[in-house]
Design a protein around this motif. Sequence first.
Motif, PDB file in Angstrom:
ATOM      1  N   GLY A  26       0.779  -1.235   0.000  1.00 37.18           N
ATOM      2  CA  GLY A  26       0.000   0.000   0.000  1.00 37.18           C
ATOM      3  C   GLY A  26       0.814   1.291   0.000  1.00 37.18           C
ATOM      4  O   GLY A  26       0.427   2.261  -0.652  1.00 37.18           O
ATOM      5  N   ARG A 353      -5.644  -8.620   0.825  1.00 34.11           N
ATOM      6  CA  ARG A 353      -4.650  -7.704   1.365  1.00 34.11           C
ATOM      7  C   ARG A 353      -3.437  -8.497   1.816  1.00 34.11           C
ATOM      8  O   ARG A 353      -3.451  -9.721   1.843  1.00 34.11           O
ATOM      9  CB  ARG A 353      -5.202  -6.885   2.527  1.00 34.11           C
ATOM     10  CG  ARG A 353      -6.041  -7.681   3.512  1.00 34.11           C
ATOM     11  CD  ARG A 353      -6.899  -6.794   4.394  1.00 34.11           C
ATOM     12  NE  ARG A 353      -7.498  -5.666   3.694  1.00 34.11           N
ATOM     13  CZ  ARG A 353      -8.659  -5.671   3.050  1.00 34.11           C
ATOM     14  NH1 ARG A 353      -9.386  -6.778   3.019  1.00 34.11           N
ATOM     15  NH2 ARG A 353      -9.115  -4.603   2.452  1.00 34.11           N
ATOM     16  N   LYS A 359      -4.677  -7.436  10.527  1.00 30.58           N
ATOM     17  CA  LYS A 359      -5.801  -7.342   9.584  1.00 30.58           C
ATOM     18  C   LYS A 359      -6.820  -8.470   9.783  1.00 30.58           C
ATOM     19  O   LYS A 359      -7.837  -8.513   9.129  1.00 30.58           O
ATOM     20  CB  LYS A 359      -5.283  -7.299   8.150  1.00 30.58           C
ATOM     21  CG  LYS A 359      -4.431  -6.041   7.874  1.00 30.58           C
ATOM     22  CD  LYS A 359      -4.245  -5.746   6.393  1.00 30.58           C
ATOM     23  CE  LYS A 359      -3.320  -4.549   6.163  1.00 30.58           C
ATOM     24  NZ  LYS A 359      -3.896  -3.534   5.267  1.00 30.58           N
ATOM     25  N   ASN A 421      -1.771  -8.289  -6.836  1.00 26.29           N
ATOM     26  CA  ASN A 421      -0.982  -7.141  -7.311  1.00 26.29           C
ATOM     27  C   ASN A 421      -1.967  -6.064  -7.739  1.00 26.29           C
ATOM     28  O   ASN A 421      -3.175  -6.252  -7.613  1.00 26.29           O
ATOM     29  CB  ASN A 421      -0.021  -7.585  -8.429  1.00 26.29           C
ATOM     30  CG  ASN A 421      -0.760  -8.012  -9.695  1.00 26.29           C
ATOM     31  OD1 ASN A 421      -1.927  -7.682  -9.900  1.00 26.29           O
ATOM     32  ND2 ASN A 421      -0.082  -8.754 -10.539  1.00 26.29           N
ATOM     33  N   ALA A 425      -5.974  -6.270  -7.725  1.00 30.27           N
ATOM     34  CA  ALA A 425      -6.699  -5.392  -6.798  1.00 30.27           C
ATOM     35  C   ALA A 425      -7.819  -4.664  -7.527  1.00 30.27           C
ATOM     36  O   ALA A 425      -8.934  -4.533  -7.021  1.00 30.27           O
ATOM     37  CB  ALA A 425      -5.738  -4.386  -6.158  1.00 30.27           C
ATOM     38  N   GLY A 447      -5.596   2.477   4.960  1.00 37.24           N
ATOM     39  CA  GLY A 447      -6.168   1.524   4.014  1.00 37.24           C
ATOM     40  C   GLY A 447      -6.623   2.316   2.807  1.00 37.24           C
ATOM     41  O   GLY A 447      -7.124   3.443   2.933  1.00 37.24           O
ATOM     42  N   THR A 448      -6.404   1.764   1.631  1.00 34.31           N
ATOM     43  CA  THR A 448      -6.874   2.456   0.427  1.00 34.31           C
ATOM     44  C   THR A 448      -7.696   1.539  -0.476  1.00 34.31           C
ATOM     45  O   THR A 448      -8.380   2.029  -1.373  1.00 34.31           O
ATOM     46  CB  THR A 448      -5.692   3.008  -0.400  1.00 34.31           C
ATOM     47  OG1 THR A 448      -4.766   1.954  -0.647  1.00 34.31           O
ATOM     48  CG2 THR A 448      -5.001   4.156   0.318  1.00 34.31           C
ATOM     49  N   SER A 449      -7.643   0.228  -0.239  1.00 32.66           N
ATOM     50  CA  SER A 449      -8.359  -0.664  -1.163  1.00 32.66           C
ATOM     51  C   SER A 449      -9.871  -0.409  -1.097  1.00 32.66           C
ATOM     52  O   SER A 449     -10.552  -0.489  -2.123  1.00 32.66           O
ATOM     53  CB  SER A 449      -8.030  -2.123  -0.858  1.00 32.66           C
ATOM     54  OG  SER A 449      -8.317  -2.427   0.481  1.00 32.66           O
ATOM     55  N   LYS A 452     -10.800   2.181  -3.513  1.00 28.49           N
ATOM     56  CA  LYS A 452     -10.905   1.680  -4.890  1.00 28.49           C
ATOM     57  C   LYS A 452     -12.284   1.070  -5.082  1.00 28.49           C
ATOM     58  O   LYS A 452     -12.894   1.190  -6.142  1.00 28.49           O
ATOM     59  CB  LYS A 452      -9.823   0.626  -5.155  1.00 28.49           C
ATOM     60  CG  LYS A 452      -8.404   1.141  -4.980  1.00 28.49           C
ATOM     61  CD  LYS A 452      -7.388  -0.019  -4.926  1.00 28.49           C
ATOM     62  CE  LYS A 452      -6.023   0.490  -4.489  1.00 28.49           C
ATOM     63  NZ  LYS A 452      -5.083  -0.605  -4.170  1.00 28.49           N
TER      64      LYS A 452
HETATM   65  C1  LIG Z   1      -4.450  -0.749  -2.992  1.00 30.96           C
HETATM   66  C2  LIG Z   1      -3.458  -1.815  -2.747  1.00 30.96           C
HETATM   67  C3  LIG Z   1      -2.964  -2.029  -1.449  1.00 30.96           C
HETATM   68  C4  LIG Z   1      -3.411  -1.238  -0.236  1.00 30.96           C
HETATM   69  O1  LIG Z   1      -4.623  -1.727   0.240  1.00 30.96           O
HETATM   70  P1  LIG Z   1      -5.038  -1.866   1.775  1.00 30.96           P
HETATM   71  O2  LIG Z   1      -6.369  -1.241   1.857  1.00 30.96           O
HETATM   72  O3  LIG Z   1      -4.027  -1.162   2.596  1.00 30.96           O
HETATM   73  O4  LIG Z   1      -5.080  -3.323   2.008  1.00 30.96           O
HETATM   74  C5  LIG Z   1      -2.041  -3.047  -1.265  1.00 30.96           C
HETATM   75  N1  LIG Z   1      -1.608  -3.810  -2.289  1.00 30.96           N
HETATM   76  C6  LIG Z   1      -2.069  -3.636  -3.548  1.00 30.96           C
HETATM   77  C7  LIG Z   1      -1.562  -4.514  -4.620  1.00 30.96           C
HETATM   78  C8  LIG Z   1      -3.003  -2.629  -3.819  1.00 30.96           C
HETATM   79  O5  LIG Z   1      -3.443  -2.458  -5.070  1.00 30.96           O
END
Ligand SMILES: *Cc1c(COP(=O)(O)O)cnc(C)c1O
Length: 554
Positions: A26, A353, A359, A421, A425, A447-449, A452
Amino acid sequence: MPNPLTVAYFTMEIGLDADIPTYAGGLGILAADLMLSARDMKIPAACVTLCWQHGYMHQVINPDGSQSYSETNWRPHDRLTLLPQKVTVAIGGHEVNIAVWALSLKDSGFEVPVYFLDTNIPENSPEDRAITGNLYGGDGWMRLRQEAVLGIGGVRILRALGYAEINKFHMNEGHAAFLTLELLKERGFHDENVRPSCVFTTHTPVKAGHDVFPYDMAWKVMGDNLPWHIKKLAGEDALSMTHLAFHLSAKSFAVSRVHGIVSNRMFPGERIEYVTNGVYLPRWITPEIKNLFDKYASGWPSDPAALTRHCREIPDEELLAAHRAAKHRLIAEANKYAVSPLSENILTLASARRVVSYKRPELLYTNLVRLKEVSQGHIQIIHAGNAHPADRFGQDVIQRMIQRSKELLDSVKIVYLPNYNPELAKLLTSGADVWLNTPTRLHEASGTSGMKAVANGTLNLSTLDGWWVEGYEMDPQSGWRIGPLSQALDADDTRQIDAEDLYTQLQYQVIPEFYYRDHVRWIRRMKRSIGLAGYFNTHRAVQEYVEKAWGHAK
Ligand SMILES: *Cc1c(COP(=O)(O)O)cnc(C)c1O
């Protein structure tokens, strides 16, 4: 002569592309997304990072659930341009040579260059060539040498490239904190000459995530690079990169509101503000979703808040069709690995993740009797995630997940996809109906996923931690929270409570709404989810950094 820079952004990793594997997770993805937004917003910026020979590992899952990891072999000259400039840094008592590769993030005539520092060049001894070998791969000695190259080498490279005027040096995590030492040297060793030029973002509320080195080791590796008053800056007992960064930065930031609270508690005496992370929307949305945004929220690429204003105008049918296309692709991919095929008509949860204990990757499997009772053929689950090859815990978790997917075959279909990857994701966050995230509260910095996911109209079901505290508060109708608002005192109790609440949410909220008449309530939530993307994006984060830190010249 290059133009003056508003910001030089230093980061140990950057995740621009699956085939430039100079990242681990991340932190690197975020660095890339911030630079892409800075480029679009025409902010004079440059990124400094290392040219890792081996960063992201390729994961293969064997039939028995054990995993093999292979190093991605890539050749920098396939993707990057080697520049003629070189610098040296004295490390371990001798000069190490550093070369630099460039990648231009260019659009509409404006570019943000990314500079990758490389010690893997013939002038260096084999030991020194290995410094940019393995991202997060070595011991303390190795890490110190890597951080010396990034921080000190990075500033020297920028000077060699002709950047005389740089308004702010941004340290993305403490790894980059040695850049302050080079600035001290440039500016007569006066802290007050350096501090106004530096900005720091801390990324982890977990103690082990902060680099600390014993001074005897630090002196041997860093030698004269360390100023006489290093203990005042970096700690009396050991050299803390985080403290060094705090003490020589005008502004320090956490990456979400709750992480700001936790960080201020962790580092009493510091003043830590926060800029909640984001994602670079054009990178993470599907073409079908992009068409809808263009049609119903025009202007969104430069003004993402348009998504919040206009998300409700997207017609139900068109939104469903866009999501169906993404789900079709995801299910097709999952079915390459499924023992018994998944269906496009069934509520699909995805959770992917890095596999680390905070987590809680197995929370959903705390009580299998409850899970079966709740599921009744109404849900199917897709997982993915890598564990560091040296991490026994992560390896075991994945193996148990694979084993469990076989045992539960008759009651709930579970697929574990290999090699998480950025491409996977995107497939997962866009194609799932529900994005499941179960961190132990106060452990997830941001967290950023999940961001998305919202951009694609996927609904979050998550513990209230990191960014989701703010997302859920902004619009509780956009998804669901797991667990009570208050905290149980004991980690095991918390786990039991959260698991039970997860089953309850699924049973009485998520599943009924998904299958409720024509999806009406579900679609309303999807639009509200998209509304959150108007805020949780890197354009907004970069704008905040400009206003709070980058834009103000001394
Ligand atoms: C977006 C992303 C992450 C970060 O996501 P988290 O919410 O922190 O789990 C990690 N790895 C990849 C490959 C991603 O695309």
